[in-house]
Design a protein around this motif. Structure first.
Motif, PDB file in Angstrom:
ATOM      1  N   ASP A 226       0.868  -1.170   0.000  1.00  0.00           N
ATOM      2  CA  ASP A 226       0.000   0.000   0.000  1.00  0.00           C
ATOM      3  C   ASP A 226       0.904   1.217   0.000  1.00  0.00           C
ATOM      4  O   ASP A 226       2.105   1.113   0.284  1.00  0.00           O
TER       5      ASP A 226
ATOM      6  N   SER B 259      -1.364   7.871   7.392  1.00  0.00           N
ATOM      7  CA  SER B 259      -1.532   6.505   7.886  1.00  0.00           C
ATOM      8  C   SER B 259      -1.940   6.486   9.351  1.00  0.00           C
ATOM      9  O   SER B 259      -1.731   7.450  10.088  1.00  0.00           O
TER      10      SER B 259
ATOM     11  N   GLU C 196      -2.956   1.334  12.823  1.00  0.00           N
ATOM     12  CA  GLU C 196      -3.542   0.092  12.306  1.00  0.00           C
ATOM     13  C   GLU C 196      -3.004  -0.241  10.917  1.00  0.00           C
ATOM     14  O   GLU C 196      -2.814  -1.415  10.579  1.00  0.00           O
ATOM     15  N   ASP C 197      -2.755   0.796  10.101  1.00  0.00           N
ATOM     16  CA  ASP C 197      -2.167   0.569   8.782  1.00  0.00           C
ATOM     17  C   ASP C 197      -0.798  -0.084   8.906  1.00  0.00           C
ATOM     18  O   ASP C 197      -0.464  -1.020   8.167  1.00  0.00           O
TER      19      ASP C 197
ATOM     20  N   ASN D  84      -1.160  -3.783  10.219  1.00  0.00           N
ATOM     21  CA  ASN D  84      -1.618  -4.696   9.179  1.00  0.00           C
ATOM     22  C   ASN D  84      -0.495  -5.049   8.213  1.00  0.00           C
ATOM     23  O   ASN D  84      -0.299  -6.216   7.848  1.00  0.00           O
TER      24      ASN D  84
ATOM     25  N   LYS E  54     -10.184   9.774   4.443  1.00  0.00           N
ATOM     26  CA  LYS E  54      -9.591   9.105   5.597  1.00  0.00           C
ATOM     27  C   LYS E  54      -8.932  10.096   6.564  1.00  0.00           C
ATOM     28  O   LYS E  54      -8.715   9.789   7.732  1.00  0.00           O
TER      29      LYS E  54
END
Length: 334
Positions: free
Chosen positions: A130, A137, A140-141, A144, A240
């Motif tokens: 990504d 960001s 959690e980004d 992951n 976001k």
């Protein structure tokens, strides 16, 4: 003067002799090239739903290996296609590398179905990609990305190492040039791949005592050859962000950054043959490389030198990009 000339001649003779002896030794002691076929050996590959893992599984199946193809979605189109195009030596496994239970079950199935010569290699290919600036960001980004790209490889490697050690086989890791090439938008991905290479480097040193070879694959821009790059719109990114970050990163800049990233992806390799050949070499060669840097011929010199340049120089390289210049102008204009 004659004395100096004589010394020069002696050095020249010794140098030529050393080169000739080296070449002779290479010819006399040349190891066998590659495994002609994989009969009796098994290979486990993670991330076979699509992309490099999918292609490698087919290639190794054609070479006679028993292939355990780990798929996130064993009932999905990618897994079904792989099964239909392969021999009965290929077996689809449900394998989410972030799941301890999946890895445990996969190991149980592999152990129960090993061919006579055992598990020759584990190819840690599963991964995601990504892009986003760090301030776009969330934690959690990062979690992951690291859980799949780094901890997924560690989880799988630790589970299957005893089987590979028994055959004095291979451990192969899919990394990226972004493990050492730090640039805009790839923060989380770079963190995961740099950690992966640290793990693989440490593993290589430890496994040398057991005769196990460890290789790292470092592809450059193969975005078009796989579906690993996550496609998103400027609107997806904008929505976001919270209000503070919307103030800092205006919508016009995010649109420009998104267009630049997408155009960069389209400029890369259109097929994955270079990567597949490197993976095959790492699995089957008598002398696999520790690292396979896979970039264009034009870029090879730059990326070979990049890790050894002073930080001030490597950071300054980015000032040459028109995108970085525009970024500075647009974000400082506020």
């Amino acid at each position: 003067m004659n004395h100096i000339l004589f010394i020069g001649q002696v050095i020249g003779i010794f140098s030529i002799s050393a080169i000739l002896l080296f070449l002779l030794a290479k010819l006399v002691c040349r190891p066998p090239g590659v495994m002609q076929d994989g009969y009796g050996y098994a290979v486990l590959i993670t991330g076979c739903d699509s992309g490099f893992g999918h292609q490698l599984a087919r290639s190794l199946d054609q070479r006679g290996f028993v292939v355990f193809a780990g798929c996130l979605c064993p009932e999905g189109a990618g897994a079904r296609s792989l099964q239909s195009l392969s021999s009965t030596n290929l077996r689809i496994l449900k394998l989410d590398v972030t799941s301890d239970e999946d890895v445990k079950q996969a190991k149980k199935i592999v152990q129960e179905n090993l061919p006579e010569k055992g598990l020759w290699a584990v190819v840690n290919n599963a991964g995601i990609s990504d892009w986003a600036e760090i301030e776009w960001s969330t934690i959690e980004d990062f979690h992951n990305m690291v859980d799949i790209n780094l901890f997924g490889c560690i989880r799988t490697s630790i589970a299957f190492l005893p089987l590979v050690r028994a055959t004095k086989g291979r451990m192969v890791f899919m990394s990226s040039i972004f493990s050492f090439f730090n640039c805009l938008n790839m923060g989380a991905y770079s963190v995961s791949k740099r950690g992966l290479e640290a793990f693989a480097d440490c593993l290589r040193v430890e496994m040398a005592s057991f005769g196990v070879k460890v290789s790292i694959i470092q592809p450059g821009n193969f975005g078009q050859a796989t579906n690993i790059v996550r496609m998103k719109t400027a609107y997806d990114i904008w929505e976001k962000l919270d209000d503070d970050r919307k103030q800092r990163f205006n919508q016009h800049y995010i649109k420009l950054a998104n267009e630049y990233f997408l155009s960069t992806c389209k400029s890369g390799f259109k097929n994955g043959d270079l990567v597949i050949n490197a993976m095959l070499h790492a699995v089957t060669s008598a002398k696999p490389r520790c690292r396979y840097l896979l970039v264009s011929t034009m870029d090879m010199c730059f990326f070979k030198l990049f890790p050894f340049l002073p930080t001030a120089v490597t950071d300054a390289v980015f000032t040459l990009s028109s995108m970085y210049t525009k970024r500075k102008q647009m974000l400082h204009a506020k």
